[in-house]
Design a protein around this motif. Structure first.
Motif, PDB file in Angstrom:
ATOM      1  N   VAL A  40       0.821  -1.204   0.000  1.00 25.23           N
ATOM      2  CA  VAL A  40       0.000   0.000   0.000  1.00 25.23           C
ATOM      3  C   VAL A  40       0.861   1.261   0.000  1.00 25.23           C
ATOM      4  O   VAL A  40       0.516   2.248  -0.607  1.00 25.23           O
ATOM      5  CB  VAL A  40      -0.969  -0.007   1.208  1.00 25.23           C
ATOM      6  N   GLY A  41       2.035   1.244   0.636  1.00 20.57           N
ATOM      7  CA  GLY A  41       2.925   2.398   0.660  1.00 20.57           C
ATOM      8  C   GLY A  41       3.537   2.655  -0.702  1.00 20.57           C
ATOM      9  O   GLY A  41       3.417   1.861  -1.630  1.00 20.57           O
ATOM     10  N   ALA A  42       4.214   3.785  -0.838  1.00 25.39           N
ATOM     11  CA  ALA A  42       4.782   4.170  -2.130  1.00 25.39           C
ATOM     12  C   ALA A  42       5.959   3.283  -2.537  1.00 25.39           C
ATOM     13  O   ALA A  42       6.082   2.934  -3.711  1.00 25.39           O
ATOM     14  CB  ALA A  42       5.224   5.628  -2.084  1.00 25.39           C
ATOM     15  N   ASP A  43       6.831   2.935  -1.597  1.00 23.23           N
ATOM     16  CA  ASP A  43       8.017   2.154  -1.933  1.00 23.23           C
ATOM     17  C   ASP A  43       7.601   0.777  -2.460  1.00 23.23           C
ATOM     18  O   ASP A  43       6.971  -0.005  -1.771  1.00 23.23           O
ATOM     19  CB  ASP A  43       8.921   1.998  -0.705  1.00 23.23           C
ATOM     20  N   GLY A  44       7.927   0.519  -3.714  1.00 26.41           N
ATOM     21  CA  GLY A  44       7.550  -0.749  -4.333  1.00 26.41           C
ATOM     22  C   GLY A  44       6.266  -0.695  -5.131  1.00 26.41           C
ATOM     23  O   GLY A  44       5.898  -1.679  -5.770  1.00 26.41           O
ATOM     24  N   TYR A  45       5.575   0.442  -5.136  1.00 32.12           N
ATOM     25  CA  TYR A  45       4.336   0.591  -5.908  1.00 32.12           C
ATOM     26  C   TYR A  45       4.686   0.413  -7.386  1.00 32.12           C
ATOM     27  O   TYR A  45       5.563   1.089  -7.912  1.00 32.12           O
ATOM     28  CB  TYR A  45       3.739   1.974  -5.645  1.00 32.12           C
ATOM     29  N   THR A  46       4.023  -0.492  -8.061  1.00 26.94           N
ATOM     30  CA  THR A  46       4.357  -0.839  -9.443  1.00 26.94           C
ATOM     31  C   THR A  46       3.102  -1.015 -10.275  1.00 26.94           C
ATOM     32  O   THR A  46       2.106  -1.554  -9.803  1.00 26.94           O
ATOM     33  CB  THR A  46       5.167  -2.153  -9.483  1.00 26.94           C
ATOM     34  N   LYS A  47       3.181  -0.570 -11.524  1.00 26.72           N
ATOM     35  CA  LYS A  47       2.122  -0.846 -12.503  1.00 26.72           C
ATOM     36  C   LYS A  47       2.779  -1.229 -13.813  1.00 26.72           C
ATOM     37  O   LYS A  47       3.893  -0.798 -14.114  1.00 26.72           O
ATOM     38  CB  LYS A  47       1.225   0.375 -12.712  1.00 26.72           C
ATOM     39  N   ILE A  48       2.064  -2.050 -14.570  1.00 29.35           N
ATOM     40  CA  ILE A  48       2.551  -2.519 -15.863  1.00 29.35           C
ATOM     41  C   ILE A  48       1.570  -2.052 -16.927  1.00 29.35           C
ATOM     42  O   ILE A  48       0.354  -2.196 -16.777  1.00 29.35           O
ATOM     43  CB  ILE A  48       2.679  -4.054 -15.871  1.00 29.35           C
ATOM     44  N   GLY A  49       2.100  -1.505 -18.001  1.00 31.08           N
ATOM     45  CA  GLY A  49       1.274  -0.991 -19.081  1.00 31.08           C
ATOM     46  C   GLY A  49       0.666  -2.090 -19.925  1.00 31.08           C
ATOM     47  O   GLY A  49       0.985  -3.274 -19.772  1.00 31.08           O
ATOM     48  N   PRO A  50      -0.206  -1.701 -20.850  1.00 27.00           N
ATOM     49  CA  PRO A  50      -0.882  -2.667 -21.712  1.00 27.00           C
ATOM     50  C   PRO A  50       0.028  -3.153 -22.825  1.00 27.00           C
ATOM     51  O   PRO A  50       1.085  -2.585 -23.079  1.00 27.00           O
ATOM     52  CB  PRO A  50      -2.032  -1.839 -22.292  1.00 27.00           C
ATOM     53  N   GLY A  51      -0.392  -4.186 -23.479  1.00 23.49           N
ATOM     54  CA  GLY A  51       0.333  -4.665 -24.652  1.00 23.49           C
ATOM     55  C   GLY A  51       0.345  -6.172 -24.726  1.00 23.49           C
ATOM     56  O   GLY A  51       0.272  -6.844 -23.706  1.00 23.49           O
ATOM     57  N   PRO A  52       0.457  -6.687 -25.934  1.00 21.27           N
ATOM     58  CA  PRO A  52       0.410  -8.132 -26.133  1.00 21.27           C
ATOM     59  C   PRO A  52       1.735  -8.836 -25.860  1.00 21.27           C
ATOM     60  O   PRO A  52       1.767 -10.044 -25.730  1.00 21.27           O
ATOM     61  CB  PRO A  52       0.040  -8.257 -27.610  1.00 21.27           C
ATOM     62  N   MET A  53       2.830  -8.073 -25.742  1.00 22.86           N
ATOM     63  CA  MET A  53       4.143  -8.702 -25.573  1.00 22.86           C
ATOM     64  C   MET A  53       4.903  -8.048 -24.423  1.00 22.86           C
ATOM     65  O   MET A  53       5.045  -6.832 -24.378  1.00 22.86           O
ATOM     66  CB  MET A  53       4.962  -8.559 -26.857  1.00 22.86           C
ATOM     67  N   ALA A  54       5.416  -8.859 -23.522  1.00 28.64           N
ATOM     68  CA  ALA A  54       6.166  -8.347 -22.373  1.00 28.64           C
ATOM     69  C   ALA A  54       7.407  -7.572 -22.813  1.00 28.64           C
ATOM     70  O   ALA A  54       7.828  -6.636 -22.139  1.00 28.64           O
ATOM     71  CB  ALA A  54       6.556  -9.494 -21.449  1.00 28.64           C
ATOM     72  N   ALA A  55       7.972  -7.910 -23.946  1.00 28.32           N
ATOM     73  CA  ALA A  55       9.201  -7.268 -24.415  1.00 28.32           C
ATOM     74  C   ALA A  55       9.011  -5.794 -24.750  1.00 28.32           C
ATOM     75  O   ALA A  55       9.977  -5.033 -24.767  1.00 28.32           O
ATOM     76  CB  ALA A  55       9.740  -8.003 -25.629  1.00 28.32           C
ATOM     77  N   ILE A  56       7.768  -5.366 -25.005  1.00 23.34           N
ATOM     78  CA  ILE A  56       7.529  -3.964 -25.346  1.00 23.34           C
ATOM     79  C   ILE A  56       6.580  -3.280 -24.358  1.00 23.34           C
ATOM     80  O   ILE A  56       6.159  -2.158 -24.584  1.00 23.34           O
ATOM     81  CB  ILE A  56       6.983  -3.819 -26.786  1.00 23.34           C
ATOM     82  N   ARG A  57       6.267  -3.934 -23.280  1.00 16.14           N
ATOM     83  CA  ARG A  57       5.350  -3.399 -22.287  1.00 16.14           C
ATOM     84  C   ARG A  57       6.091  -2.471 -21.317  1.00 16.14           C
ATOM     85  O   ARG A  57       7.175  -2.760 -20.867  1.00 16.14           O
ATOM     86  CB  ARG A  57       4.733  -4.561 -21.509  1.00 16.14           C
ATOM     87  N   PHE A  58       5.474  -1.337 -20.977  1.00 22.67           N
ATOM     88  CA  PHE A  58       6.052  -0.414 -20.005  1.00 22.67           C
ATOM     89  C   PHE A  58       5.823  -0.928 -18.593  1.00 22.67           C
ATOM     90  O   PHE A  58       4.819  -1.585 -18.314  1.00 22.67           O
ATOM     91  CB  PHE A  58       5.392   0.969 -20.113  1.00 22.67           C
ATOM     92  N   LYS A  59       6.756  -0.566 -17.704  1.00 24.05           N
ATOM     93  CA  LYS A  59       6.621  -0.896 -16.289  1.00 24.05           C
ATOM     94  C   LYS A  59       7.131   0.298 -15.491  1.00 24.05           C
ATOM     95  O   LYS A  59       8.174   0.866 -15.809  1.00 24.05           O
ATOM     96  CB  LYS A  59       7.440  -2.137 -15.940  1.00 24.05           C
ATOM     97  N   TRP A  60       6.364   0.682 -14.469  1.00 22.11           N
ATOM     98  CA  TRP A  60       6.736   1.789 -13.607  1.00 22.11           C
ATOM     99  C   TRP A  60       6.795   1.285 -12.172  1.00 22.11           C
ATOM    100  O   TRP A  60       5.864   0.644 -11.704  1.00 22.11           O
ATOM    101  CB  TRP A  60       5.714   2.922 -13.685  1.00 22.11           C
ATOM    102  N   SER A  61       7.884   1.594 -11.482  1.00 22.26           N
ATOM    103  CA  SER A  61       8.054   1.187 -10.093  1.00 22.26           C
ATOM    104  C   SER A  61       8.550   2.367  -9.280  1.00 22.26           C
ATOM    105  O   SER A  61       9.444   3.102  -9.716  1.00 22.26           O
ATOM    106  CB  SER A  61       9.071   0.051  -9.969  1.00 22.26           C
TER     107      SER A  61
END
Length: 134
Positions: A40-61
């Protein structure tokens, strides 16, 4: 007779994959929403963007630095070096991750709609509609 553009064919193929994805059993399925993958805290908060392939998907942490400063690591694919954004407050870091994920999802959906509209099936339906009007 005109020769078709290979780009149009590639876009139509990608659109058909996006419209009717075939996911092998046990593989990761793209989600329609990206819930946070973190505490729930900010440290480690992560989201993954859309897309059909993990190789081109965005990730924010979000990660915590010194002096209660937070940084957002933005990555494309699984093994890329992150682009580091910050320092900022915990609230600003979480807000940035949420906004970036939302913007990526909107762009992905727009591209997906454009690709579907350019697909041969869409063109055939348009031709049928035009023929009915004539």
């Amino acid at each position: 007779m005109t020769q078709s553009d290979p780009t149009d064919e590639a876009l139509a193929t990608i659109a058909s994959i996006l419209e009717y994805p075939q996911t092998p059993r046990g593989s990761e399925e793209p989600t329609t929403a990206s819930p946070p993958i973190a505490p729930v805290g900010a440290d480690g908060y992560t989201k993954i963007g859309p897309g059909p392939m993990a190789a081109i998907r965005f990730k924010w942490s979000v990660r915590r630095g010194e002096n209660d400063e937070y940084f957002v690591d933005e990555m494309i694919g699984e093994n890329s070096a992150p682009i580091v954004l910050g320092p900022m407050s915990a609230e600003a870091a979480i807000k940035m991750v949420d906004e970036r994920e939302s913007e990526a999802r909107a762009r992905f959906e727009q591209i997906r709609r454009e690709m579907i509209a350019r697909s041969p099936a869409a063109e055939t339906a348009e031709d049928v509609r035009r023929a009915g009007e004539a």
